[in-house]
Design an enzyme around this catalytic site. Structure first.
Site, PDB file in Angstrom:
ATOM      1  N   CYS B 247      -9.875 -47.446  24.067  1.00  0.00           N
ATOM      2  CA  CYS B 247      -9.277 -46.843  23.032  1.00  0.00           C
ATOM      3  C   CYS B 247      -7.864 -46.964  22.328  1.00  0.00           C
ATOM      4  CB  CYS B 247      -9.428 -45.024  23.147  1.00  0.00           C
ATOM      5  SG  CYS B 247      -8.252 -44.731  24.639  1.00  0.00           S
ATOM      6  N   ARG B 252      -8.803 -41.609  26.023  1.00  0.00           N
ATOM      7  CA  ARG B 252      -9.926 -41.065  25.385  1.00  0.00           C
ATOM      8  C   ARG B 252     -11.154 -41.957  25.980  1.00  0.00           C
ATOM      9  NH1 ARG B 252      -8.433 -41.346  18.883  1.00  0.00           N
ATOM     10  NH2 ARG B 252      -7.022 -43.022  19.923  1.00  0.00           N
TER      11      ARG B 252
END
Lengths: 149, 302
Positions: B247, B252
């Site tokens: 990410c 994430r």
């Protein structure tokens, strides 16, 4: 470096006088002191500008007195689950609310870096506060340059 | 000493149901011996506004990152950290946090680099706990210092570095950022630079599967069936694949790593924590702009 307004300078001094852990507690206290939006803005969230640089939703707007020293009122909105962001907003509110436009525009853009929070909060998190200040100053400039309505 | 797993039927279809606990399970085990509850948030102060009883705060930046290298703490620092949080090598650790558990999953991924065996996520995280009207407290937990062995971090199994990503071309990659970040079209107001990444776009051939697709509205993970639809049918992964997820800084993608490894049972999933803040700035590494994944660049891949 330009002079900080007295109220804001005192806040910066308070932060610098204590340990990093205490600074974070101080920031938490500030977050709890952020006043709610007055009804005229609470009813019209569209009048507020979002500070997209903050990691959590933060909205702000200003009012400038039409005459005299053009004193500036600041208004912020951020959810309770974003205490860091609320804390930054509250520092700016307590340090700058009600000041003449000129004093507010003289605040150095890097003022958030002087609170001694960079290590604990990461530059990324502090960027949100720098962006709030930048947007406030931009709104003030736009407002005092606009022809009187 | 591990606590019994949460036998909630909601988890039964997952490859590793022992990696999740429900809010009900946690509420019933708040004071269970052998359990340490950790809160890991994006917002540094959120824990201090109120947390689950007995939960201890862990911060990805000040606790898990090394200050001077762009890296995680080493075995000695991790051992000290664990001891200071009251965690033993055989503790059951349950982690929860804000934002559908991104940062909780990130902490869990770091724990896994050190091979901590029994570490679980609270499904739905902090928001679900609150939504159910469960209690928060500001009372600081009493921590009994423990001993934790110095474990050498294993960066091979679940972590990828840039050179390994270059070698990975030809095998599946998942970009878990938002569509705007993937295409490189995300725009910002003039004079408000979002970040120091020089180029916008994605790693060539990476599929776009925003991390949030794996989370339901209440922040819990989607069912096995729904996850298979997302990652197998739509993103084209197949059983046995060797996968890299990334990410912006790896937080994430830890959430997606968790879903792929523990819920769908992929055994070779690595998180590229350098992610876009490294790749987007690196010299002589290719990117693709736009919504199409793009081909494996010439000279790379099998």
């Amino acid at each position: 470096m330009s002079e900080l307004p007295k109220e804001l300078a005192e806040i910066v001094d308070d932060f610098q006088a204590v340990t990093e852990r205490e600074r974070l507690e101080l920031l938490l206290e500030f977050s709890e002191e952020l006043p709610a939006l007055p009804q005229r803005f609470a009813d019209h969230p569209d009048l507020l500008e979002q500070v997209v640089e903050c990691q959590s939703p933060l909205f702000l707007t200003i009012e400038v007195e039409p005459e005299g020293q053009r004193n500036v009122s600041l208004f912020f909105s951020a959810p309770p689950e974003a205490p860091t962001t609320r804390g930054f907003a509250s520092i700016l509110h307590q340090g700058l609310n009600g000041l003449p436009a000129e004093a507010l525009l003289a605040v150095p853009d890097d003022m958030p870096n002087t609170l001694g929070l960079t290590r604990a909060l990461t530059p990324l998190r502090l960027r949100g506060m720098t962006a709030m200040l930048g947007r406030i100053k931009r709104q003030v400039t736009e407002r005092i340059q606009a022809p009187a309505v | 000493m591990s606590l019994p797993i949460d036998a909630n039927p909601r988890f039964a279809a997952y490859a590793h149901p022992e990696r999740l606990v429900t809010t009900e399970w946690l509420a019933a085990n708040l004071s269970a011996p052998g359990l340490v509850i950790l809160e890991s948030n994006e917002d540094f102060l959120l824990y201090d506004t109120g947390h689950i009883a007995n939960a201890v705060k862990v911060d990805w930046h000040t606790d898990l990152n090394d200050e001077d290298t762009r890296d995680y703490v080493d075995g000695e620092a991790f051992a000290q950290l664990m001891a200071s949080k009251g965690i033993s090598r055989d503790s059951t650790v349950v982690i929860y946090g804000d934002k559908s558990n991104w940062w909780a999953a990130y902490a869990l991924w770091v724990f896994t680099l050190f091979g901590h065996e029994d570490v679980r996520l609270l499904d739905g995280g902090r928001d679900k706990w609150i939504a159910e009207g469960r209690e928060l407290t500001r009372e600081k937990p009493v921590i009994t210092q423990t001993g934790y062995p110095v474990i050498t971090r294993d960066d091979n199994a679940i972590r990828a570095f840039l050179p390994e990503v270059l070698e990975h071309f030809g095998k599946p990659m998942i970009d878990v950022r938002s569509t705007e970040e993937y295409t490189g079209e995300r725009t910002h107001m003039p004079a408000y630079p979002e970040e120091g990444t020089l180029r916008g776009g994605h790693i060539p051939s990476a599929a776009s599967v925003p991390w949030a697709l794996a989370a339901a509205d209440d922040g819990t993970f989607r069912s096995r069936e729904e996850l298979e639809e997302i990652y197998l049918s739509n993103a084209g992964l197949t059983a046995g694949d060797d996968i890299i997820a990334y990410c912006r800084i790896g937080e994430r993608s830890s959430h997606t790593w968790f879903a792929l490894q523990f819920l769908l049972g992929f055994e070779n999933v690595r998180n590229y924590d350098g992610s876009w803040t490294e790749w987007g700035n690196a010299v002589r590494v290719p990117i693709v702009k736009g919504i199409e994944p793009g081909a494996v660049p010439a000279g790379y891949g099998a």
